[in-house]
Structure formats: C-alpha cells, structure tokens
Design a protein around this motif. Structure first.
Motif, PDB file in Angstrom:
ATOM      1  N   ALA A 196       0.871  -1.177   0.000  1.00 10.36           N
ATOM      2  CA  ALA A 196       0.000   0.000   0.000  1.00 10.36           C
ATOM      3  C   ALA A 196       0.904   1.222   0.000  1.00 10.36           C
ATOM      4  CB  ALA A 196      -0.903  -0.008   1.230  1.00 10.36           C
ATOM      5  N   GLU A 197       0.800   2.024  -1.055  1.00  7.01           N
ATOM      6  CA  GLU A 197       1.775   3.093  -1.296  1.00  7.01           C
ATOM      7  C   GLU A 197       1.370   4.448  -0.726  1.00  7.01           C
ATOM      8  OE1 GLU A 197       2.071   3.243  -5.528  1.00  7.01           O
ATOM      9  OE2 GLU A 197       0.163   4.303  -5.767  1.00  7.01           O
ATOM     10  N   GLY A 198       0.212   4.523  -0.034  1.00  6.08           N
ATOM     11  CA  GLY A 198      -0.271   5.800   0.454  1.00  6.08           C
ATOM     12  C   GLY A 198      -1.456   6.252  -0.373  1.00  6.08           C
ATOM     13  N   PRO A 199      -2.109   7.314   0.076  1.00  6.37           N
ATOM     14  CA  PRO A 199      -1.766   8.195   1.200  1.00  6.37           C
ATOM     15  C   PRO A 199      -2.074   7.554   2.546  1.00  6.37           C
ATOM     16  CG  PRO A 199      -3.890   8.823   0.309  1.00  6.37           C
ATOM     17  CD  PRO A 199      -3.371   7.736  -0.588  1.00  6.37           C
ATOM     18  N   GLY A 215       3.915   5.690   8.651  1.00  3.40           N
ATOM     19  CA  GLY A 215       3.410   4.360   8.345  1.00  3.40           C
ATOM     20  C   GLY A 215       3.623   3.968   6.903  1.00  3.40           C
ATOM     21  N   VAL A 216       3.298   4.879   5.984  1.00  3.98           N
ATOM     22  CA  VAL A 216       3.492   4.599   4.559  1.00  3.98           C
ATOM     23  C   VAL A 216       4.953   4.330   4.259  1.00  3.98           C
ATOM     24  CG1 VAL A 216       3.328   5.567   2.239  1.00  3.98           C
ATOM     25  CG2 VAL A 216       1.466   5.922   3.850  1.00  3.98           C
ATOM     26  N   ARG A 217       5.819   5.154   4.820  1.00  2.00           N
ATOM     27  CA  ARG A 217       7.258   5.016   4.569  1.00  2.00           C
ATOM     28  C   ARG A 217       7.780   3.665   5.059  1.00  2.00           C
ATOM     29  NH1 ARG A 217      10.394   9.530   7.436  1.00  2.00           N
ATOM     30  NH2 ARG A 217       9.853   8.224   9.235  1.00  2.00           N
ATOM     31  N   ILE A 218       7.296   3.209   6.219  1.00  2.00           N
ATOM     32  CA  ILE A 218       7.746   1.921   6.763  1.00  2.00           C
ATOM     33  C   ILE A 218       7.384   0.784   5.813  1.00  2.00           C
ATOM     34  CG2 ILE A 218       7.310   0.217   8.584  1.00  2.00           C
ATOM     35  CD1 ILE A 218       6.982   2.641  10.513  1.00  2.00           C
ATOM     36  N   GLY A 219       6.122   0.744   5.378  1.00  3.19           N
ATOM     37  CA  GLY A 219       5.683  -0.332   4.497  1.00  3.19           C
ATOM     38  C   GLY A 219       6.407  -0.349   3.173  1.00  3.19           C
ATOM     39  N   VAL A 220       6.562   0.831   2.573  1.00  5.15           N
ATOM     40  CA  VAL A 220       7.234   0.913   1.275  1.00  5.15           C
ATOM     41  C   VAL A 220       8.699   0.521   1.398  1.00  5.15           C
ATOM     42  CG1 VAL A 220       8.006   2.512  -0.527  1.00  5.15           C
ATOM     43  CG2 VAL A 220       5.644   2.584   0.273  1.00  5.15           C
ATOM     44  N   THR A 221       9.360   0.962   2.448  1.00  6.77           N
ATOM     45  CA  THR A 221      10.774   0.628   2.632  1.00  6.77           C
ATOM     46  C   THR A 221      10.973  -0.872   2.789  1.00  6.77           C
ATOM     47  OG1 THR A 221      11.219   2.776   3.669  1.00  6.77           O
ATOM     48  CG2 THR A 221      12.802   1.003   4.085  1.00  6.77           C
ATOM     49  N   ILE A 222      10.135  -1.497   3.600  1.00 11.29           N
ATOM     50  CA  ILE A 222      10.253  -2.943   3.808  1.00 11.29           C
ATOM     51  C   ILE A 222       9.938  -3.700   2.521  1.00 11.29           C
ATOM     52  CG2 ILE A 222       9.182  -4.918   4.976  1.00 11.29           C
ATOM     53  CD1 ILE A 222       9.011  -3.161   7.479  1.00 11.29           C
ATOM     54  N   ALA A 223       8.903  -3.270   1.813  1.00 16.93           N
ATOM     55  CA  ALA A 223       8.532  -3.939   0.555  1.00 16.93           C
ATOM     56  C   ALA A 223       9.647  -3.827  -0.474  1.00 16.93           C
ATOM     57  CB  ALA A 223       7.238  -3.336   0.014  1.00 16.93           C
ATOM     58  N   LEU A 252      15.020 -10.436  -2.725  1.00 17.89           N
ATOM     59  CA  LEU A 252      14.532 -11.687  -3.324  1.00 17.89           C
ATOM     60  C   LEU A 252      14.561 -11.656  -4.843  1.00 17.89           C
ATOM     61  CD1 LEU A 252      11.446 -12.238  -0.969  1.00 17.89           C
ATOM     62  CD2 LEU A 252      13.647 -13.428  -0.873  1.00 17.89           C
ATOM     63  N   ASN A 253      14.853 -10.470  -5.393  1.00 11.32           N
ATOM     64  CA  ASN A 253      14.892 -10.289  -6.858  1.00 11.32           C
ATOM     65  C   ASN A 253      13.561 -10.672  -7.504  1.00 11.32           C
ATOM     66  OD1 ASN A 253      16.098  -9.574  -9.322  1.00 11.32           O
ATOM     67  ND2 ASN A 253      16.789 -11.659  -9.706  1.00 11.32           N
ATOM     68  N   ILE A 254      12.478 -10.122  -6.939  1.00 10.03           N
ATOM     69  CA  ILE A 254      11.139 -10.366  -7.478  1.00 10.03           C
ATOM     70  C   ILE A 254      10.445  -9.024  -7.701  1.00 10.03           C
ATOM     71  CG2 ILE A 254      10.858 -12.661  -6.477  1.00 10.03           C
ATOM     72  CD1 ILE A 254       9.272 -11.442  -4.206  1.00 10.03           C
ATOM     73  N   PRO A 255       9.388  -8.984  -8.520  1.00 10.76           N
ATOM     74  CA  PRO A 255       8.716  -7.722  -8.831  1.00 10.76           C
ATOM     75  C   PRO A 255       8.022  -7.106  -7.610  1.00 10.76           C
ATOM     76  CG  PRO A 255       8.118  -9.433 -10.406  1.00 10.76           C
ATOM     77  CD  PRO A 255       8.831 -10.110  -9.289  1.00 10.76           C
ATOM     78  N   LEU A 256       7.892  -5.786  -7.696  1.00 10.45           N
ATOM     79  CA  LEU A 256       7.196  -5.013  -6.669  1.00 10.45           C
ATOM     80  C   LEU A 256       6.125  -4.161  -7.338  1.00 10.45           C
ATOM     81  CD1 LEU A 256       6.931  -3.684  -3.801  1.00 10.45           C
ATOM     82  CD2 LEU A 256       8.682  -2.057  -4.567  1.00 10.45           C
ATOM     83  N   ALA A 257       4.928  -4.100  -6.740  1.00  7.05           N
ATOM     84  CA  ALA A 257       3.860  -3.226  -7.239  1.00  7.05           C
ATOM     85  C   ALA A 257       3.291  -2.428  -6.084  1.00  7.05           C
ATOM     86  CB  ALA A 257       2.754  -4.040  -7.909  1.00  7.05           C
ATOM     87  N   GLY A 258       2.916  -1.188  -6.371  1.00  5.10           N
ATOM     88  CA  GLY A 258       2.281  -0.330  -5.378  1.00  5.10           C
ATOM     89  C   GLY A 258       0.821  -0.109  -5.713  1.00  5.10           C
ATOM     90  N   PRO A 282       5.003  -4.028 -12.640  1.00  2.00           N
ATOM     91  CA  PRO A 282       5.994  -3.789 -11.594  1.00  2.00           C
ATOM     92  C   PRO A 282       6.583  -2.384 -11.692  1.00  2.00           C
ATOM     93  CG  PRO A 282       6.390  -5.891 -12.701  1.00  2.00           C
ATOM     94  CD  PRO A 282       5.369  -5.154 -13.514  1.00  2.00           C
ATOM     95  N   VAL A 283       6.953  -1.847 -10.560  1.00  2.18           N
ATOM     96  CA  VAL A 283       7.611  -0.540 -10.525  1.00  2.18           C
ATOM     97  C   VAL A 283       9.123  -0.743 -10.506  1.00  2.18           C
ATOM     98  CG1 VAL A 283       5.693   0.518  -9.275  1.00  2.18           C
ATOM     99  CG2 VAL A 283       7.594  -0.484  -7.990  1.00  2.18           C
ATOM    100  N   ASP A 284       9.842   0.328 -10.801  1.00  2.00           N
ATOM    101  CA  ASP A 284      11.291   0.292 -10.622  1.00  2.00           C
ATOM    102  C   ASP A 284      11.570   0.410  -9.131  1.00  2.00           C
ATOM    103  OD1 ASP A 284      14.160   0.660 -11.749  1.00  2.00           O
ATOM    104  OD2 ASP A 284      13.902   2.322 -10.333  1.00  2.00           O
ATOM    105  N   ILE A 285      12.175  -0.603  -8.563  1.00  2.00           N
ATOM    106  CA  ILE A 285      12.342  -0.668  -7.112  1.00  2.00           C
ATOM    107  C   ILE A 285      13.107   0.528  -6.565  1.00  2.00           C
ATOM    108  CG2 ILE A 285      13.407  -1.980  -5.217  1.00  2.00           C
ATOM    109  CD1 ILE A 285      12.761  -4.526  -6.788  1.00  2.00           C
ATOM    110  N   HIS A 286      14.157   0.942  -7.251  1.00  2.00           N
ATOM    111  CA  HIS A 286      15.013   1.999  -6.718  1.00  2.00           C
ATOM    112  C   HIS A 286      14.360   3.376  -6.778  1.00  2.00           C
ATOM    113  CE1 HIS A 286      18.283  -0.821  -6.245  1.00  2.00           C
ATOM    114  NE2 HIS A 286      18.117  -1.217  -7.493  1.00  2.00           N
ATOM    115  N   SER A 287      13.540   3.634  -7.774  1.00  2.00           N
ATOM    116  CA  SER A 287      12.926   4.960  -7.915  1.00  2.00           C
ATOM    117  C   SER A 287      11.525   5.043  -7.299  1.00  2.00           C
ATOM    118  CB  SER A 287      12.842   5.356  -9.396  1.00  2.00           C
ATOM    119  OG  SER A 287      12.024   4.446 -10.117  1.00  2.00           O
ATOM    120  N   PHE A 288      10.979   3.920  -6.891  1.00  2.00           N
ATOM    121  CA  PHE A 288       9.628   3.897  -6.334  1.00  2.00           C
ATOM    122  C   PHE A 288       9.582   4.619  -4.993  1.00  2.00           C
ATOM    123  CE2 PHE A 288       6.435   1.458  -3.736  1.00  2.00           C
ATOM    124  CZ  PHE A 288       5.306   1.973  -4.364  1.00  2.00           C
ATOM    125  N   VAL A 289       8.629   5.543  -4.855  1.00  2.00           N
ATOM    126  CA  VAL A 289       8.471   6.294  -3.605  1.00  2.00           C
ATOM    127  C   VAL A 289       6.999   6.293  -3.191  1.00  2.00           C
ATOM    128  CG1 VAL A 289      10.448   7.806  -3.995  1.00  2.00           C
ATOM    129  CG2 VAL A 289       8.205   8.471  -4.879  1.00  2.00           C
TER     130      VAL A 289
END
Length: 234
Positions: free
Chosen positions: A63-66, A71-79, A86-92, A205-212
């Motif tokens: 869950a990417e917010g709002p 709270g949002v920052r914690i979840g996104v950082t861990i994801a 794990l080298n697997i896709p991420l979606a927000g 999937p999003v780009d993991i490094h640029s995803f905020v």
C-alpha cells in the motif's frame, strides 16, 4: 503466483499471502502501535503458519499511500527491501483503493474511502466496480471534508463511505448528504490485505530503486521547514 501484500499506511497493520485466486492467510490488527517493530515478525509468523518460505514468493505488493507519513514510509521501505533482496517484482497500490475494495464489491454506486488528515481535512477519492473490476472515478486527493460532501451532493448518486476514520467525519457527511450517504459497517472498515494483494497482482511492476510513497502532501515537518525557509535561497 504467490504474493505477499503489506499495508502499514495507517493504524491498521495488514499482511496477506495469496496464491493465484486463493487467499492463503491474512494478519490484521487495528491498534496504535509502532509498525516498524511489528511488520517483520508479522510477516515471518504468517509465512511460517502458511508453510511458506521467502523463496516461494513471486511478487511483493505494498500500500503506497496516502496515509500516515511514517506508516506509509515503513511499508514501502520494507517492501522495496524484500523485493530487491529476493529479486522479485514489486507493485504499489493506492491505500484508499484497498479500503474501497474491502467494502464495496456489492455496492451499486460510487465508493468514497477516506482517511482523516486533521484540521477537517480528509484523504479520499472515488471508486466504483465495473464488471467486477475496481476502477477510479476520481483520483485520490486531499481536501476539506465539507467541500468533498458538497461536491458529492451535486452528483446526486448514492455514495458508500468507508474507513476507520468515518466517526470523525460522519456528522458532516450525514448533514450534507442525508440518505444519499451509506456508511459501511464496522466489520468493513479495516483495509483487507488480501484485497491489496489481488489489486496489485496484475499491476505492472515498478522500478524498485525509484519507487516512492504517494504522500499526496508533504509531511508536516517538511512543510513547516519549507515555510520557515521560504525566500532564503532566492
């Protein structure tokens, strides 16, 4: 596809595991406790109970917010960390969309999920179901609750309001909309992490490094700093 979903965007902490069209397990609490020390133990417990290990996972959805800035920052950082490790896709997925999906499957009308944003403001948007698929009617935004219900009154459509912060704003909603407003039941208020998983299953999937995170507005501390330093670097 085995998916781990993580939602820490508000008081509710939600973790889910799905496998294709099957919900394997969910963990949900709605208490004011520090998510940063509870998320990983919750994930580990759920995976152990469901006889899964990290290498079984095919995708992470968050869950990417709002919502709560921290709270949002914690979840996104861990994801992001899990997906990268794990080298697997991420979606927000919008945190408001998760709330809408958790209560609105059988509602014949528009759905307004909301989070309190203090000072009479709410984070909200409009969603509806079309052939079993949740679609966006109006993008997530931040505004005064009284302005929001005034705009909805003009539409003259039944609106399902849902979210744990409804009691803060239900008087304003009822006064403006009367029978036009439908308030979700108490058992429908918590965002379901399994809904999050399904919403994110087919997302690109999003780009993991640029995803905020999607905060919609600046954190209060950052806003105050910018205001205090306005013009100093001009």
């Amino acid at each position: 596809m085995k998916i781990l979903a993580i939602d820490t965007s508000n008081y509710t902490l939600g973790i889910a595991l799905i496998d294709d069209d099957r919900v394997i397990g969910e963990y949900i609490t709605n208490i004011k406790k520090n998510h940063s020390i509870r998320v990983m133990p919750a994930i580990e417990t759920l995976m152990k109970d469901c006889d899964m290990i990290s290498s079984d996972l095919d995708k992470i959805v968050v869950a990417e917010g709002p919502g709560s800035y921290t709270g949002v920052r914690i979840g996104v950082t861990i994801a992001k960390t899990l997906a990268w490790t794990l080298n697997i896709p991420l979606a927000g997925v919008s945190s408001l969309a998760v709330v809408a999906a958790s209560a609105g499957h059988y509602f014949d009308g528009i759905i307004s999920p909301l989070f309190d944003a203090r000072r009479g403001q709410i984070y909200t948007g409009l969603y509806k179901y079309d052939n079993g698929r949740l679609i966006v009617d109006k993008q997530d935004h931040l505004l005064l609750a009284k302005d929001w219900v005034a705009a909805l009154k003009v539409r003259q459509e039944r609106v399902l309001f849902v979210g744990n912060d409804l009691p803060i704003h239900d008087a304003v909603i009822k006064e403006a909309l009367g029978d036009q407003a439908v308030l979700a039941k108490l058992t429908e208020q918590n965002p379901r992490p399994a809904e999050l998983a399904f919403l994110g299953r087919d997302k690109e999937p999003v780009d993991i490094h640029s995803f905020v995170p999607n905060y919609i507005r600046l954190a209060e501390a950052e806003s105050k700093w910018l205001e205090a330093n306005k013009g100093k670097n001009d």
